[in-house]
Design an enzyme around this catalytic site. Structure first.
Site, PDB file in Angstrom:
ATOM      1  N   SER A 193       0.848  -1.201   0.000  1.00 57.38           N
ATOM      2  CA  SER A 193       0.000   0.000   0.000  1.00 57.38           C
ATOM      3  C   SER A 193       0.877   1.243   0.000  1.00 57.38           C
ATOM      4  CB  SER A 193      -0.871   0.012   1.257  1.00 57.38           C
ATOM      5  OG  SER A 193      -1.524   1.266   1.388  1.00 57.38           O
ATOM      6  N   TYR A 206      -2.192  -0.789  10.408  1.00 58.30           N
ATOM      7  CA  TYR A 206      -2.294  -1.210   8.997  1.00 58.30           C
ATOM      8  C   TYR A 206      -1.043  -0.814   8.224  1.00 58.30           C
ATOM      9  CZ  TYR A 206      -4.089  -1.096   4.136  1.00 58.30           C
ATOM     10  OH  TYR A 206      -4.277  -1.262   2.784  1.00 58.30           O
TER      11      TYR A 206
HETATM   12  P1  NAD Z   1     -11.803  -5.338  -0.693  1.00 58.40           P
HETATM   13  O1  NAD Z   1     -12.586  -5.150   0.537  1.00 58.40           O
HETATM   14  O2  NAD Z   1     -12.526  -5.484  -1.962  1.00 58.40           O
HETATM   15  O3  NAD Z   1     -10.858  -6.608  -0.577  1.00 58.40           O
HETATM   16  C1  NAD Z   1     -10.269  -7.036   0.619  1.00 58.40           C
HETATM   17  C2  NAD Z   1     -10.634  -8.492   0.764  1.00 58.40           C
HETATM   18  O4  NAD Z   1      -9.901  -9.037   1.856  1.00 58.40           O
HETATM   19  C3  NAD Z   1     -12.106  -8.709   1.119  1.00 58.40           C
HETATM   20  O5  NAD Z   1     -12.905  -8.836  -0.031  1.00 58.40           O
HETATM   21  C4  NAD Z   1     -12.053 -10.008   1.903  1.00 58.40           C
HETATM   22  O6  NAD Z   1     -12.446 -11.088   1.091  1.00 58.40           O
HETATM   23  C5  NAD Z   1     -10.586 -10.188   2.249  1.00 58.40           C
HETATM   24  N1  NAD Z   1     -10.425 -10.417   3.683  1.00 58.40           N
HETATM   25  C6  NAD Z   1     -10.427  -9.508   4.681  1.00 58.40           C
HETATM   26  N2  NAD Z   1     -10.299 -10.135   5.857  1.00 58.40           N
HETATM   27  C7  NAD Z   1     -10.208 -11.468   5.582  1.00 58.40           C
HETATM   28  C8  NAD Z   1     -10.052 -12.632   6.380  1.00 58.40           C
HETATM   29  N3  NAD Z   1      -9.942 -12.561   7.711  1.00 58.40           N
HETATM   30  N4  NAD Z   1     -10.016 -13.835   5.763  1.00 58.40           N
HETATM   31  C9  NAD Z   1     -10.138 -13.926   4.414  1.00 58.40           C
HETATM   32  N5  NAD Z   1     -10.264 -12.853   3.615  1.00 58.40           N
HETATM   33  C10 NAD Z   1     -10.299 -11.649   4.202  1.00 58.40           C
HETATM   34  O7  NAD Z   1     -10.774  -4.131  -0.760  1.00 58.40           O
HETATM   35  P2  NAD Z   1      -9.471  -3.861  -1.646  1.00 58.40           P
HETATM   36  O8  NAD Z   1      -9.197  -2.445  -1.469  1.00 58.40           O
HETATM   37  O9  NAD Z   1      -9.602  -4.425  -2.987  1.00 58.40           O
HETATM   38  O10 NAD Z   1      -8.340  -4.647  -0.853  1.00 58.40           O
HETATM   39  C11 NAD Z   1      -7.439  -5.535  -1.455  1.00 58.40           C
HETATM   40  C12 NAD Z   1      -6.024  -5.258  -0.949  1.00 58.40           C
HETATM   41  O11 NAD Z   1      -5.625  -3.989  -1.410  1.00 58.40           O
HETATM   42  C13 NAD Z   1      -5.885  -5.247   0.555  1.00 58.40           C
HETATM   43  O12 NAD Z   1      -4.702  -5.932   0.925  1.00 58.40           O
HETATM   44  C14 NAD Z   1      -5.737  -3.762   0.870  1.00 58.40           C
HETATM   45  O13 NAD Z   1      -5.004  -3.552   2.053  1.00 58.40           O
HETATM   46  C15 NAD Z   1      -5.001  -3.307  -0.357  1.00 58.40           C
HETATM   47  N6  NAD Z   1      -5.029  -1.871  -0.605  1.00 58.40           N
HETATM   48  C16 NAD Z   1      -6.206  -1.249  -0.896  1.00 58.40           C
HETATM   49  C17 NAD Z   1      -6.188   0.114  -1.130  1.00 58.40           C
HETATM   50  C18 NAD Z   1      -7.458   0.864  -1.462  1.00 58.40           C
HETATM   51  O14 NAD Z   1      -7.413   2.092  -1.501  1.00 58.40           O
HETATM   52  N7  NAD Z   1      -8.565   0.217  -1.715  1.00 58.40           N
HETATM   53  C19 NAD Z   1      -5.004   0.829  -1.067  1.00 58.40           C
HETATM   54  C20 NAD Z   1      -3.836   0.166  -0.772  1.00 58.40           C
HETATM   55  C21 NAD Z   1      -3.854  -1.183  -0.539  1.00 58.40           C
END
Ligand code: NAD
Ligand code: MG
Length: 301
Positions: A193, A206
């Site tokens: 991230s 985080y």
């Molecule tokens: P999202 O909510 O669509 O995806 C995150 C997924 O993590 C969820 O759908 C869920 O299935 C899974 N998850 C969470 N806790 C879990 C658990 N205990 N067991 C199994 N699965 C679990 O959101 P996203 O933004 O697409 O996130 C995907 C990745 O991207 C994450 O690692 C997040 O930290 C990272 N990220 C997101 C952003 C953003 O702005 N959206 C920025 C930087 C990093």
């Protein structure tokens, strides 16, 4: 930016909002269908060119957001895809499955809470047995909780447990288990991230996990490079996914992403290119131990 997204944004600007997204909040983990606007995962835009033909991929958190965009692109590039997600996200997972199957590839649904070691290891074993092997692991599942009451002082142990177990313990267990199956030409892609480089006070736990994931990426790349296995990471900036309205104050959505060089949040579809490149044994054959930023211009160094 999709036409629909651009139109929605223009409408909000006319209505006097800040130009990001409407104020909205959900309970974690959040569902795609309850977001306004619904994110773009490349459903109508990603064109496959056979870059992952015949490969088998496991994408954790593949039901929604970035994971769904990766699953769709991987399937269109010729890969069979297993996705893991939380049981309460079944409806999102079914949508992703349909897109994988529409691409003519096999989809495997593996609901499980990765905070449980047995279940986390079981997801990898089940993916490998149902897909008939494993070539690509995308450690994408993640959790954050933006504390409304500030930084370290407000941090509770149960919040730390959820964040550290989901983002780090699970990633260690899943990667360890996947090494039983990965071979020459395989790759691991971790999701870091912008928070690893530019941490927010109310995400101190985080942000720490994402910095640790970068370190893990370099270390594991060294360990398994001799076997021909590559390990990389993608560091997203602000991306419009269920994670945002499910873990942050609803009033922060209008400004979400506005502080990037490009002046807007990214859509999940805009991440898929980096994940396809890193997974491609031909295109990224000499790329390992690195982090690709997809941040809308925020620096990742
Ligand atoms: P999202 O909510 O669509 O995806 C995150 C997924 O993590 C969820 O759908 C869920 O299935 C899974 N998850 C969470 N806790 C879990 C658990 N205990 N067991 C199994 N699965 C679990 O959101 P996203 O933004 O697409 O996130 C995907 C990745 O991207 C994450 O690692 C997040 O930290 C990272 N990220 C997101 C952003 C953003 O702005 N959206 C920025 C930087 C990093
Ligand atoms: Mg989800």
């Amino acid at each position: 930016m999709t036409d629909q997204f651009a139109a929605d944004k223009a409408a909000r600007e006319l209505a006097g909002e800040e130009g990001g997204f409407p104020t909205q909040e959900q309970a974690p983990p959040g569902l795609t269908t309850e977001m306004t606007p619904v994110p773009d995962h490349g459903e109508e835009s990603w064109v496959g060119r056979g870059r992952l033909e015949g490969l088998k991929a496991l994408v954790t958190g593949g039901d929604s957001g970035i994971g769904r965009a990766v699953a769709i692109a991987y399937a269109r590039e010729g890969a069979d895809v297993a996705i893991n997600y939380l049981p309460e996200e079944q409806s999102d997972a079914e949508d992703t499955k349909q897109w994988i199957e529409k691409a003519g590839r096999k989809a495997v649904l593996l609901p499980a809470d990765l905070r449980d070691e047995q279940d986390a290891r079981g997801v990898v074993d089940d993916a490998a047995s149902q897909l008939g092997g494993l070539d690509i692991l995308v450690n994408n599942a993640g959790f954050q909780w933006a504390r409304r009451d500030g930084g370290l002082q407000g941090l509770k142990t149960e919040e730390m447990d959820r964040v550290f177990k989901t983002n780090l313990y699970a990633l260690f267990w899943v990667s360890q288990q996947a090494l039983k199956y990965l071979k020459d030409g395989s790759s691991v892609i971790n999701v870091s991230s912008i928070q690893a480089y530019d941490p927010s006070e109310n995400l101190i736990d985080y942000a720490s996990t994402k910095a640790a994931i970068n370190n893990f990426t370099v270390n594991l790349a060294n360990e398994v490079g001799g076997k021909g296995i590559r390990v990389n990471a993608v560091a997203p900036g602000p991306i419009w996914t269920p994670l945002q309205p499910a873990t942050k104050a609803g009033e922060s959505m209008p400004a979400f992403g506005g502080d990037t060089a490009l002046g807007r949040a990214g859509q999940p579809s805009e991440l898929a290119g980096a994940f396809v490149f890193l997974a491609s044994p031909a295109e990224a054959s000499y790329v390992s131990g690195t982090v690709i930023g997809v941040t809308g211009g925020k620096p990742v160094f």
